[in-house]
Design a protein around this motif. Structure first.
Motif, PDB file in Angstrom:
ATOM      1  N   SER A  72       0.872  -1.173   0.000  1.00  0.00           N
ATOM      2  CA  SER A  72       0.000   0.000   0.000  1.00  0.00           C
ATOM      3  C   SER A  72       0.904   1.215   0.000  1.00  0.00           C
ATOM      4  O   SER A  72       1.738   1.379   0.895  1.00  0.00           O
ATOM      5  N   GLU A  73       0.748   2.059  -1.021  1.00  0.00           N
ATOM      6  CA  GLU A  73       1.780   3.072  -1.246  1.00  0.00           C
ATOM      7  C   GLU A  73       1.173   4.276  -1.949  1.00  0.00           C
ATOM      8  O   GLU A  73       0.244   4.143  -2.744  1.00  0.00           O
ATOM      9  N   SER A  74       1.725   5.453  -1.676  1.00  0.00           N
ATOM     10  CA  SER A  74       1.328   6.650  -2.414  1.00  0.00           C
ATOM     11  C   SER A  74       2.511   7.599  -2.507  1.00  0.00           C
ATOM     12  O   SER A  74       3.500   7.443  -1.787  1.00  0.00           O
ATOM     13  N   HIS A  75       2.403   8.557  -3.390  1.00  0.00           N
ATOM     14  CA  HIS A  75       3.534   9.451  -3.653  1.00  0.00           C
ATOM     15  C   HIS A  75       3.012  10.841  -3.954  1.00  0.00           C
ATOM     16  O   HIS A  75       2.005  10.987  -4.646  1.00  0.00           O
ATOM     17  N   VAL A  76       3.678  11.851  -3.420  1.00  0.00           N
ATOM     18  CA  VAL A  76       3.362  13.228  -3.793  1.00  0.00           C
ATOM     19  C   VAL A  76       4.519  13.782  -4.612  1.00  0.00           C
ATOM     20  O   VAL A  76       5.683  13.518  -4.309  1.00  0.00           O
ATOM     21  N   GLU A  77       4.170  14.500  -5.661  1.00  0.00           N
ATOM     22  CA  GLU A  77       5.202  15.155  -6.478  1.00  0.00           C
ATOM     23  C   GLU A  77       5.467  16.528  -5.858  1.00  0.00           C
ATOM     24  O   GLU A  77       5.171  17.573  -6.424  1.00  0.00           O
ATOM     25  N   MET A  78       5.965  16.486  -4.626  1.00  0.00           N
ATOM     26  CA  MET A  78       6.125  17.673  -3.793  1.00  0.00           C
ATOM     27  C   MET A  78       7.250  17.361  -2.810  1.00  0.00           C
ATOM     28  O   MET A  78       7.821  16.282  -2.841  1.00  0.00           O
ATOM     29  N   ASP A  79       7.504  18.296  -1.923  1.00  0.00           N
ATOM     30  CA  ASP A  79       8.385  17.993  -0.810  1.00  0.00           C
ATOM     31  C   ASP A  79       7.779  16.840   0.003  1.00  0.00           C
ATOM     32  O   ASP A  79       6.562  16.755   0.197  1.00  0.00           O
ATOM     33  N   ALA A  80       8.652  15.961   0.478  1.00  0.00           N
ATOM     34  CA  ALA A  80       8.183  14.770   1.192  1.00  0.00           C
ATOM     35  C   ALA A  80       7.517  15.103   2.523  1.00  0.00           C
ATOM     36  O   ALA A  80       6.904  14.228   3.132  1.00  0.00           O
ATOM     37  N   ALA A  81       7.580  16.359   2.976  1.00  0.00           N
ATOM     38  CA  ALA A  81       6.811  16.742   4.163  1.00  0.00           C
ATOM     39  C   ALA A  81       5.320  16.513   3.912  1.00  0.00           C
ATOM     40  O   ALA A  81       4.572  16.180   4.834  1.00  0.00           O
ATOM     41  N   TRP A  82       4.903  16.674   2.662  1.00  0.00           N
ATOM     42  CA  TRP A  82       3.491  16.438   2.327  1.00  0.00           C
ATOM     43  C   TRP A  82       3.194  14.943   2.267  1.00  0.00           C
ATOM     44  O   TRP A  82       2.061  14.537   2.486  1.00  0.00           O
ATOM     45  N   ALA A  83       4.195  14.140   1.967  1.00  0.00           N
ATOM     46  CA  ALA A  83       4.029  12.684   2.067  1.00  0.00           C
ATOM     47  C   ALA A  83       3.854  12.291   3.533  1.00  0.00           C
ATOM     48  O   ALA A  83       3.069  11.405   3.877  1.00  0.00           O
ATOM     49  N   PHE A  84       4.598  12.974   4.389  1.00  0.00           N
ATOM     50  CA  PHE A  84       4.446  12.767   5.838  1.00  0.00           C
ATOM     51  C   PHE A  84       3.009  13.068   6.250  1.00  0.00           C
ATOM     52  O   PHE A  84       2.394  12.319   7.018  1.00  0.00           O
ATOM     53  N   ALA A  85       2.465  14.168   5.735  1.00  0.00           N
ATOM     54  CA  ALA A  85       1.078  14.534   6.061  1.00  0.00           C
ATOM     55  C   ALA A  85       0.118  13.442   5.595  1.00  0.00           C
ATOM     56  O   ALA A  85      -0.849  13.106   6.286  1.00  0.00           O
ATOM     57  N   GLU A  86       0.389  12.882   4.416  1.00  0.00           N
ATOM     58  CA  GLU A  86      -0.491  11.821   3.904  1.00  0.00           C
ATOM     59  C   GLU A  86      -0.399  10.575   4.788  1.00  0.00           C
ATOM     60  O   GLU A  86      -1.421   9.960   5.113  1.00  0.00           O
ATOM     61  N   ALA A  87       0.815  10.221   5.195  1.00  0.00           N
ATOM     62  CA  ALA A  87       0.985   9.025   6.036  1.00  0.00           C
ATOM     63  C   ALA A  87       0.328   9.225   7.399  1.00  0.00           C
ATOM     64  O   ALA A  87      -0.288   8.304   7.946  1.00  0.00           O
ATOM     65  N   TRP A  88       0.452  10.431   7.921  1.00  0.00           N
ATOM     66  CA  TRP A  88      -0.172  10.751   9.226  1.00  0.00           C
ATOM     67  C   TRP A  88      -1.690  10.620   9.126  1.00  0.00           C
ATOM     68  O   TRP A  88      -2.341  10.043  10.016  1.00  0.00           O
ATOM     69  N   ALA A  89      -2.260  11.113   8.016  1.00  0.00           N
ATOM     70  CA  ALA A  89      -3.703  10.971   7.812  1.00  0.00           C
ATOM     71  C   ALA A  89      -4.072   9.493   7.674  1.00  0.00           C
ATOM     72  O   ALA A  89      -5.065   9.026   8.245  1.00  0.00           O
ATOM     73  N   TRP A  90      -3.253   8.755   6.931  1.00  0.00           N
ATOM     74  CA  TRP A  90      -3.552   7.334   6.684  1.00  0.00           C
ATOM     75  C   TRP A  90      -3.583   6.542   7.990  1.00  0.00           C
ATOM     76  O   TRP A  90      -4.461   5.695   8.193  1.00  0.00           O
ATOM     77  N   LEU A  91      -2.639   6.826   8.891  1.00  0.00           N
ATOM     78  CA  LEU A  91      -2.586   6.074  10.148  1.00  0.00           C
ATOM     79  C   LEU A  91      -3.837   6.294  10.992  1.00  0.00           C
ATOM     80  O   LEU A  91      -4.199   5.449  11.804  1.00  0.00           O
ATOM     81  N   GLN A  92      -4.502   7.413  10.780  1.00  0.00           N
ATOM     82  CA  GLN A  92      -5.705   7.695  11.561  1.00  0.00           C
ATOM     83  C   GLN A  92      -6.912   6.911  11.084  1.00  0.00           C
ATOM     84  O   GLN A  92      -7.965   6.932  11.708  1.00  0.00           O
ATOM     85  N   LEU A  93      -6.777   6.209   9.942  1.00  0.00           N
ATOM     86  CA  LEU A  93      -7.881   5.382   9.454  1.00  0.00           C
ATOM     87  C   LEU A  93      -7.993   4.084  10.235  1.00  0.00           C
ATOM     88  O   LEU A  93      -9.014   3.413  10.181  1.00  0.00           O
ATOM     89  N   GLY A  94      -6.907   3.695  10.914  1.00  0.00           N
ATOM     90  CA  GLY A  94      -6.931   2.441  11.645  1.00  0.00           C
ATOM     91  C   GLY A  94      -6.739   1.219  10.764  1.00  0.00           C
ATOM     92  O   GLY A  94      -6.962   0.098  11.195  1.00  0.00           O
ATOM     93  N   GLU A  95      -6.324   1.415   9.517  1.00  0.00           N
ATOM     94  CA  GLU A  95      -6.118   0.271   8.620  1.00  0.00           C
ATOM     95  C   GLU A  95      -4.743  -0.359   8.800  1.00  0.00           C
ATOM     96  O   GLU A  95      -4.451  -1.397   8.210  1.00  0.00           O
TER      97      GLU A  95
END
Lengths: 429, 385
Positions: A72-95
């Motif tokens: 399970s993977e995703s990528h932002v074409e941005m600074d990886a700080a925004w990838a951090f934001a995505e991972a932080w949101a993902w962890l809150q799903l409980g999946e």
């Protein structure tokens, strides 16, 4: 956050490809928390093709992740700080319980950054002007100086703090993009950074001192520098306020702040917008010690967290930015304690269970968004004050009443001055 | 997940060579239409997710910066996702995650490409150090994989031609599609130039300009939406590495895992029976039977039999790409989101002339890279659970 690793930011790495740069950093980050790649539930990364000069460059980095069996993977074409934001949101799903974020930045690869960075601009109206890579930053620094919020000497004092060079000597250097000198500008470099995130009890199991992500937010401003007030950064302020709501403590309460300052002038501006009081700013040396493109913001988060994980700091802030003149800003608040130590939020539970009401319901649906308000240019502001302090937020308020009397007088006087020569000219004829 | 999620607004631009509009104006067409569909204004949106394929395709770096104003994103969190051609699917799912995580109440997911302002095949064929320089573009990559599918399944060669005809006929009912050919025949496809054996010109996707936008929200606001919501029953993404000999690109494990995860969430045991319509990412005609098998809508090696029996044509029992699909319009950055959005339109009953009667459950699917990146969602007309 349970682990952070980075490679040294080198001026130019011509020995390794993307995967080779990131692989040892992934190993180091995983080893530090006793996990393997197979233990990671979600991967998120950030990079940008334009530094690599090719399409799909991030696919190469997946070889270092070892995406097999499929992940399970995703990528932002941005600074990886925004990838951090995505991972932080993902962890809150409980999946899942764990996530890895990695960023690779190779600022050195581009043959000519003056050709690359203007490609961020409106392709019809701004990019054809071909401002060089530091031109818009120069304009922003100039705007701050013209507004009386900053002096060139203060810029040199900031740099002096990082580089241990005398202020007077720095002042002697030539301008690159006036008022900016070469030492005011973050030097391009190549590096990778990896952060491992874990939820709740998993984090406690993996490390004695996790850095808890208490709040994170990011905000965008209009693209057009000509309609922005470049002397402030409302997006940073707004992101900081929202992150503070989530975190349960103010940005002013942090002891350490890692700011994504690609230019020296951005430090006092960001410090003011975030209301930082006694925070140590950029103890890592910050981007002025190395700018590895899209890894730079993620490294700020890692460096801020490192000071919590080593037990020296209780609360820390990290900031990341992208775009010309701080167009897009992210603020992350970290602490040695989770928000509610008595009731740690189980990521498998619905968010409302442990989250304060305002966090679960960001905004009333019927309430329109507060428009971003350009600061009145005629309004004085104390150095170190955020834009808002001197600015009425009521859009309906007539412009004149918000202006100091002198400014109004000056404007009234101007037509009279203009009119006089016209009369003279008429008499002469 | 915090509770049911739904799509309450869908918008798209006409897909074509759109030299008369800027990138910003093209994007705004979809954004305006999605907000109008949901009867919302910019002030109702909490976050924006932008989907776009490589920036080298049309030369704008970090387009979320330039497009901030066109997307109504000033003052909001904006994330630009990129995972190859599947990016539109990834963006939709990430948008839904933001709502599920309680970080936003309504998320606007935006996608676009303006292929006419760049050179897609050039950008895909950049010479790399230590690699042979093929300059083959996307078709050159996929053709050998298609040949392997034909070898394994024993499919007759007219299957590819038939898919090309079905999709272009479907597109004639979709006013947004780029290639609309109600009159296309199998013979014409067969006679069209061979590009990458066995892929002929009329079996290939076009290069299009186009945009798409959707609004995703939670149950409470979805119930208040002015038009029927498309409820998200399951959604998943999977990635596999591209470079190792054990990988099966004909029937990628990541695609199978992705679909299986989404069906599990949706409580679907027999997708071929329980799905009414599918919008699949089919850039070359042969990918219809291949993705039918990969997403579990047909048994392995049997996907082509569904095509042969007209079951995937518009009047069949499992219509594939009633919108005309990628073969009829391919603004790459938006192509994946268009599949997700078209699936939503079908279960909302708002697909217009290409509405599949009585569609209650639909699949939206996107894939990218060398078939490495997969995203899929199942949407339905009923609240899940």
């Amino acid at each position: 956050m349970v682990s952070f690793a980075q490679s040294p930011c080198v001026p130019a790495d011509r020995e390794h490809d993307m995967a080779e740069i990131v692989l040892p950093v992934i190993r180091e980050a995983l080893d530090a928390c006793g996990l393997t790649r197979d233990d990671i539930d979600f991967f998120a990364s950030g990079s940008h093709d334009f530094y690599e000069g090719r399409t799909f460059s991030y696919i190469e980095s997946l070889d270092a992740v070892g995406a097999w069996p499929p992940i399970s993977e995703s990528h932002v074409e941005m600074d990886a700080a925004w990838a951090f934001a995505e991972a932080w949101a993902w962890l809150q799903l409980g999946e899942g319980q764990t996530a890895m974020v990695y960023g690779i930045g190779r600022s050195s690869l581009a043959a000519d950054l003056d050709q690359i960075l203007p490609a961020q601009l409106d392709p019809y109206l701004l990019a054809p002007l071909r401002p060089h890579r530091d031109a818009l930053a120069g304009l922003q620094a100039r705007a701050l100086i013209d507004a009386g919020l900053l002096t060139e000497r203060q810029l040199a004092e900031i740099v002096s703090r990082y580089k241990d060079v005398a202020v007077d000597k720095l002042m002697d250097a030539p301008h690159v993009a006036a008022p900016l000198r070469a030492h005011d500008i973050a030097p391009p470099g190549d590096a990778a950074a990896v952060i491992v995130l874990a939820a709740g009890d998993t984090a406690r199991r993996l490390t004695a001192h996790p850095a808890w992500v208490r709040g994170l937010d990011h905000r965008m401003e209009t693209h057009y520098p000509g309609v922005r007030d470049l002397t402030c950064s409302p997006s940073t302020r707004r992101a900081g306020e929202r992150a503070a709501e989530l975190a349960g403590f103010a940005t002013a309460d942090v002891q350490v702040a890692e700011l994504h300052t690609e230019y020296s002038y951005q430090e006092p501006l960001l410090v003011a917008e975030l209301g930082l009081k006694n925070a140590e700013v950029n103890p890592s040396g910050g981007p002025l010690a190395g700018w590895p493109a899209t890894a730079t913001g993620l490294i700020r988060i890692g460096e801020a967290a490192r000071r919590i994980m080593d037990g020296t700091t209780g609360r820390a802030l990290a900031h990341a930015t992208n775009g010309p003149a701080l167009q897009h800003n992210l603020v992350c608040l970290l602490a040695a304690q989770p928000r509610d130590p008595g009731q740690p939020r189980d990521p498998g539970q619905p968010r409302d269970a442990a989250q304060p009401p305002e966090a679960a319901q960001p905004r009333e649906p019927e309430q329109p968004r507060e428009p971003e308000q350009p600061r009145d240019a005629g309004q004085p502001r104390e150095p170190g004050q955020p834009c808002d302090a001197a600015q009425p937020r009521d859009a309906a308020q007539p412009r004149d009443t918000a202006q100091p009397p002198e400014a109004a007088q000056a404007r009234d006087a101007a037509p009279a001055r203009d009119a006089a020569p016209a009369r003279d000219a008429g008499e002469a004829r | 997940m915090s509770g049911p999620l739904a799509v309450i607004g869908v918008g798209q631009s006409v897909q074509a060579k759109r030299r008369e509009v800027t990138i910003g104006a093209l994007v705004r067409e979809a954004v305006d239409e999605a907000l109008a569909d949901a009867e919302l204004g910019f002030g109702d949106i909490d976050a924006v997710v932008l989907s776009k394929t490589p920036d080298l395709f049309d030369g704008v770096m970090n387009p979320e910066l330039y497009l901030a104003d066109a997307m109504g994103a000033v003052g909001l969190p904006v994330t630009r996702v990129f995972t190859g051609g599947s990016v539109g699917g990834h963006a939709a799912i990430f948008g839904a995650h933001l709502v599920a995580a309680g970080l936003a109440r309504r998320v606007l997911v935006v996608a676009y490409s303006k292929e006419s302002e760049g050179n897609f095949t050039w950008a895909l064929s950049r010479g790399l150090p230590f690699s042979s320089h093929l300059g083959a573009g996307a078709g050159g990559h996929f053709a050998p994989v298609i040949r392997e599918y034909i070898r394994r399944s024993g499919a007759p060669e007219h299957i590819g031609w038939k898919v090309a005809v079905n999709h272009r006929h479907n597109a004639a009912r979709n006013p947004y599609a780029h290639i609309r050919r109600a009159d296309l025949t199998v013979e014409e496809v067969r006679q069209s130039p061979m590009l990458w054996d066995p892929v002929r010109y009329l079996e290939s996707c076009p290069s299009s300009d186009g945009s798409c936008a959707i609004v995703v929200t939670g149950a409470e606001l979805a119930r208040r939406a002015p038009r029927p919501p498309a409820w998200i029953h399951g959604m998943a993404w999977r990635t596999e590495t591209g470079h190792f000999a054990g990988r099966d690109e004909v029937n990628p494990q990541a695609g199978r895992d992705c679909a299986a995860d989404a069906y599990r969430q949706a409580g679907i045991a027999d997708p071929a029976r329980e799905i009414d319509v599918a919008e699949l990412y089919i850039p070359y005609s042969w990918y219809e039977p291949m993705w039918l098998e990969n997403t579990g809508l047909a048994a392995e090696h049997d996907g082509w039999r569904l095509v042969d029996a007209d079951r995937t044509a518009f009047g069949g029992d499992l219509p594939v790409n009633p919108s005309g699909g990628v073969l009829s319009g391919n603004p790459t950055g938006a192509t994946g989101l268009l599949r997700f959005a078209e699936a939503a339109l079908q279960v909302r009953g708002l697909a217009g002339e290409h509405q599949v009667p009585g569609a209650r459950r639909a699949v939206g699917h996107a894939m990218g890279g060398a078939s490495q990146f997969h995203a899929l969602w199942v949407v339905g007309s009923e609240v899940p659970g």
